[in-house]
Design an enzyme around this catalytic site. Structure first.
Site, PDB file in Angstrom:
ATOM      1  CB  CYS A   2      -5.028  -3.341  11.251  1.00  0.00           C
ATOM      2  SG  CYS A   2      -6.330  -2.248  11.760  1.00  0.00           S
ATOM      3  NE  ARG A  27      -2.684  -4.845   6.207  1.00  0.00           N
ATOM      4  CZ  ARG A  27      -3.326  -5.651   5.393  1.00  0.00           C
ATOM      5  NH1 ARG A  27      -2.687  -6.255   4.437  1.00  0.00           N
ATOM      6  NH2 ARG A  27      -4.610  -5.880   5.540  1.00  0.00           N
ATOM      7  CD1 TRP A  76      -6.068   3.751   8.315  1.00  0.00           C
ATOM      8  CD2 TRP A  76      -8.080   2.817   8.504  1.00  0.00           C
ATOM      9  NE1 TRP A  76      -6.956   4.499   7.582  1.00  0.00           N
ATOM     10  CE2 TRP A  76      -8.201   3.954   7.678  1.00  0.00           C
ATOM     11  CE3 TRP A  76      -9.236   2.064   8.763  1.00  0.00           C
ATOM     12  CZ2 TRP A  76      -9.422   4.347   7.110  1.00  0.00           C
ATOM     13  CZ3 TRP A  76     -10.446   2.468   8.200  1.00  0.00           C
ATOM     14  CH2 TRP A  76     -10.513   3.596   7.381  1.00  0.00           C
ATOM     15  CG  ASN A 100      -6.528  -6.657   9.417  1.00  0.00           C
ATOM     16  OD1 ASN A 100      -7.252  -5.698   9.216  1.00  0.00           O
ATOM     17  ND2 ASN A 100      -5.613  -7.083   8.571  1.00  0.00           N
ATOM     18  N   GLY A 101      -9.865  -6.074  10.667  1.00  0.00           N
ATOM     19  CA  GLY A 101     -11.213  -6.277  10.118  1.00  0.00           C
ATOM     20  C   GLY A 101     -12.271  -5.748  11.069  1.00  0.00           C
ATOM     21  CD  GLU A 497      -3.627   6.840 -10.520  1.00  0.00           C
ATOM     22  OE1 GLU A 497      -4.758   6.678 -10.027  1.00  0.00           O
ATOM     23  OE2 GLU A 497      -2.587   6.550  -9.906  1.00  0.00           O
ATOM     24  CE  LYS A 501      -1.552   7.940  -6.786  1.00  0.00           C
ATOM     25  NZ  LYS A 501      -2.199   6.820  -7.356  1.00  0.00           N
ATOM     26  CD  GLU A 504      -3.444   8.292  -3.171  1.00  0.00           C
ATOM     27  OE1 GLU A 504      -3.940   7.568  -2.311  1.00  0.00           O
ATOM     28  OE2 GLU A 504      -3.123   7.858  -4.296  1.00  0.00           O
ATOM     29  CG  HIS A 520     -21.649  19.399 -19.676  1.00  0.00           C
ATOM     30  ND1 HIS A 520     -22.787  19.776 -20.352  1.00  0.00           N
ATOM     31  CD2 HIS A 520     -20.791  18.922 -20.615  1.00  0.00           C
ATOM     32  CE1 HIS A 520     -22.632  19.511 -21.644  1.00  0.00           C
ATOM     33  NE2 HIS A 520     -21.428  18.995 -21.827  1.00  0.00           N
ATOM     34  CE  LYS A 619       0.290  -0.010  -1.742  1.00  0.00           C
ATOM     35  NZ  LYS A 619       0.260   1.000  -2.796  1.00  0.00           N
TER      36      LYS A 619
HETATM   37  O1  M6R Z   1      -4.956  -2.959  -3.515  1.00  0.00           O
HETATM   38  P1  M6R Z   1      -5.951  -2.369  -4.484  1.00  0.00           P
HETATM   39  O2  M6R Z   1      -5.369  -2.107  -5.824  1.00  0.00           O
HETATM   40  O3  M6R Z   1      -7.213  -3.179  -4.586  1.00  0.00           O
HETATM   41  O4  M6R Z   1      -6.321  -0.969  -3.847  1.00  0.00           O
HETATM   42  C1  M6R Z   1      -7.281  -0.142  -4.446  1.00  0.00           C
HETATM   43  C2  M6R Z   1      -7.229   1.259  -3.875  1.00  0.00           C
HETATM   44  O5  M6R Z   1      -7.447   1.231  -2.503  1.00  0.00           O
HETATM   45  C3  M6R Z   1      -5.887   1.931  -4.151  1.00  0.00           C
HETATM   46  O6  M6R Z   1      -5.598   1.977  -5.508  1.00  0.00           O
HETATM   47  C4  M6R Z   1      -5.911   3.368  -3.598  1.00  0.00           C
HETATM   48  O7  M6R Z   1      -6.808   4.157  -4.309  1.00  0.00           O
HETATM   49  C5  M6R Z   1      -4.511   3.989  -3.630  1.00  0.00           C
HETATM   50  N1  M6R Z   1      -4.276   4.719  -2.414  1.00  0.00           N
HETATM   51  C6  M6R Z   1      -4.323   4.913  -4.760  1.00  0.00           C
HETATM   52  O8  M6R Z   1      -3.075   5.515  -4.773  1.00  0.00           O
END
Ligand code: M6R
Length: 624
Positions: A2, A27, A76, A100-101, A497, A501, A504, A520, A619
């Site tokens: 948020c 956010r 959010w 927020n929270g 990673e 990508k 997501e 496995h 984010k």
């Molecule tokens: O702000 P942070 O690096 O602590 O965030 C961690 C994850 O939420 C963040 O890396 C998330 O996995 C991204 N969407 C990845 O692209």
């Protein structure tokens, strides 16, 4: 999650608020709203919409009026589906509130207020908070009319209600409050979720992130947890939870506002991928050793003290930052010969981890506000373990609370999918591992490693010259049902990673796997509808990766190889091959992740996905 924005001042209030929300939309973006207070004594106007900030912007086009101030929010959803009625701001009597929270005990408070006759229109914990504050504030008046109070009495009435309210509420949150009849003033509470405040001679700005304030000012107060504030034009008072005044120093932010614009790219993500050579250079600049000087960190004394006698390193992070930490394990173990554990923050904080007397805990975070990572850091601090952070956002909670902060210089990362922050994390963690190894005497040729690291920005430029090939290759992945990304050693975290990508932003099923682990279980997935992206930079586990490739091939998987130009044994086994520059062992993660980022982008674009704002994501994950 948020985004919160507040403004008091002479500019067009809804334009300032909408501009702030647009910069914070990463956010959360399932609904948005504003509350605008007119200069006249007319009622505060609330506008709320389901969907993106652009929907709210359109809805505000028909609103006319002369507004003194306002508060705004992009949501959010946690409690209650995304709907107009659940969107913020929430109103209770004179109180207008954005939040927020999470309020953990909101049901208990709601029931108590319901017993007193209060009705609720939404399913949110936020509305409960608004009514709680209003209820307390009203009772504190003891029958007096709010309008008849002097200005200091009105301010004190609101502050007291916030003080009592925060005592009743459990959870980690931030709120911003506007009170009808108190023009020119905004109030708020930082109780574990970020709030940033700044003022000019004619205005006051509040935001949940510095991006909300960035085009307007560069000097800001980052509110620490357990802070109540009362703000007005050119004046801010900060209090602890007993309403004792406290000072919060101002921080200067050198992020230029043009960094939060797309600059001609279709998406922030693409722009941020292309920024990688320069932000890696910025992150390493002034830190790598010269002939006369060793590695240079911001606070060398604290740095030396942190690593003195270290016998165990424990990394904690989430998502992409976790994969950066997992990569760093290979650096620290190989060079510094320290046993390294890497944990997901959401697991670490609940599993009673064991620390030795000389354990160092390192948290990695782009935002510096990820709830689980912050909680893990606090757990370590409570146990009196030495801590450090690798953090990107200046002034964020994690960067402030860790004993030492090694700041990455990625600048603002707006795309929800993390790209440039990851590269800068890898760069700084690599330099750090070299320096710790140097101090421990376990890496004789540390100068060579550092020189090699300094070449990364140039190599990244070289990789990016092939961007069209990677984007097209990404688009071609559309035909596959499953995408596996596999590699060994340093390529294992990079495969994780790369797969993250892909999932997501394109919502395609992708899995990252250690190549040797395929047999496995996951090998059962492979048939002709599977594509395997094999990462194999001709290192000392290369031959093993080639055997795993054969296992995939034998089951009709389509193979895209990522390797160096001259590696015929690998190239000839692949259906398609993408050549990358030859580079030393430790540089390969930073180079090999770039084609994966671009392939994910190419696929998502081909599939028409909302790349910068993928569904269900935000984010910065500031809730558990
Ligand atoms: O702000 P942070 O690096 O602590 O965030 C961690 C994850 O939420 C963040 O890396 C998330 O996995 C991204 N969407 C990845 O692209």
């Amino acid at each position: 999650m948020c985004g919160i924005v507040g403004y008091v001042g002479p500019k067009n209030v809804s334009e300032v608020l909408i501009g702030g929300l647009e910069r914070l939309e990463y956010r959360g973006y399932d609904s948005a709203g504003v509350a605008l207070m007119p200069h006249s004594k007319e009622d505060v106007l609330i506008k709320r919409c389901v969907g993106r900030v652009s929907a709210l912007k359109d809805a505000l086009k028909s609103v006319t009026g002369d507004f003194a101030q306002g508060i705004a929010h992009t949501r959010w959803a946690t409690h209650g589906v995304p709907s107009e009625v659940n969107a913020h701001p929430h109103k209770a009597g004179r109180t207008f509130l954005v939040h927020n929270g999470i309020i953990e005990n909101y049901l208990e408070i709601k029931e108590e207020l319901q017993r007193q006759g209060q009705e609720f229109e939404s399913q949110t914990d936020t509305e409960v908070f608004a009514h709680l504050i209003e209820n307390i504030r009203y009772k504190l008046l003891a029958g007096r009319d709010f309008e008849s109070l002097s200005l200091p009495e009105k301010i004190s009435n609101v502050l007291e209600s916030l003080k009592i309210g925060t005592q009743k509420v459990e959870g980690h949150y931030a709120i911003l409050v506007m009170v009808a009849g108190l023009e020119g003033h905004l109030f708020g509470v930082q109780a574990g979720a970020p709030l940033v405040a700044g003022k000019l001679t004619d205005s006051l700005y509040i935001g949940s992130d510095l991006q909300a304030l960035l085009p307007h000012l560069s000097d800001m107060h980052f509110l620490p947890a357990k802070t109540i504030f009362a703000g007005q034009i050119n004046h801010l008072d900060f209090y602890d939870f007993d309403l004792k005044k406290k000072e919060i120093p101002m921080s200067r932010i050198d992020w230029s506002p043009d960094k939060i614009a797309k600059g001609g790219f279709d998406h922030f993500m693409l722009k941020e991928i292309f920024e990688q050579p320069s932000v890696v250079a910025d992150t390493l600049s002034g830190r790598l050793p010269t002939e006369e000087l060793g590695f240079l960190w911001d606070d060398l004394e604290k740095h030396k003290d942190l690593w003195k006698n270290v016998d165990r390193l424990h990394f904690v992070a989430c998502g992409t930052a976790y994969y950066a930490a997992l990569t760093a394990k290979y650096f620290f173990e190989k060079w510094a010969r320290i046993p390294v554990e890497v944990d997901l923050a959401s697991e670490f904080r609940y599993r009673n981890p064991v620390f030795t007397q000389n354990t160092v805990v390192g948290v990695v975070s782009q935002s510096g506000e990820t709830a689980d990572t912050l909680a893990a850091l606090r757990l370590a601090l409570d146990e009196k373990v030495k801590t450090f952070a690798v953090c990107n956002v200046p002034g964020s909670s994690i960067s402030r609370e860790a004993n030492v902060n090694y700041q990455t210089k990625a600048g603002p990362e707006i795309g929800v999918a993390s790209t440039k922050a990851f590269s800068t994390q890898l760069a700084i963690l690599s330099a750090l591992a070299q320096d710790v190894a140097r101090m421990r005497g376990t890496l004789v040729n540390w100068q060579n490693e550092a020189e090699s690291l300094a070449r990364v920005p140039l190599l990244l430029e070289q990789v990016l010259t092939q961007s069209k090939t990677y984007l097209d290759m990404g688009a071609s992945l559309e035909r596959f049902k499953t995408i596996l990304v596999v590699g060994r050693g340093l390529m294992y975290p990079i495969s994780l990673e790369g797969a993250l990508k892909i999932k997501e932003i394109s919502y395609r099923h992708a899995e990252g796997y250690a190549a040797g682990e395929l047999k496995h279980g996951p090998i059962a997935l492979i048939d002709s509808s599977t594509c395997a992206i094999v990462l194999n930079p001709k290192d000392d586990v290369s031959a093993k990766t080639l055997s795993n490739l054969q296992e995939i091939k034998a089951r009709s998987g389509w193979i895209i190889g990522l390797g160096v130009e001259k590696h015929d044994a690998f190239r000839k086994e692949c259906n398609e091959y993408l050549a990358l520059p030859e580079a030393d062992w430790a540089l390969s993660p930073m180079l090999y992740v770039v084609p994966l980022q671009l392939m994910a982008y190419g696929l998502a674009k081909q599939l028409g996905c909302d790349i910068d704002k993928p569904r269900n994501l935000a984010k910065s994950v500031t809730v558990e």
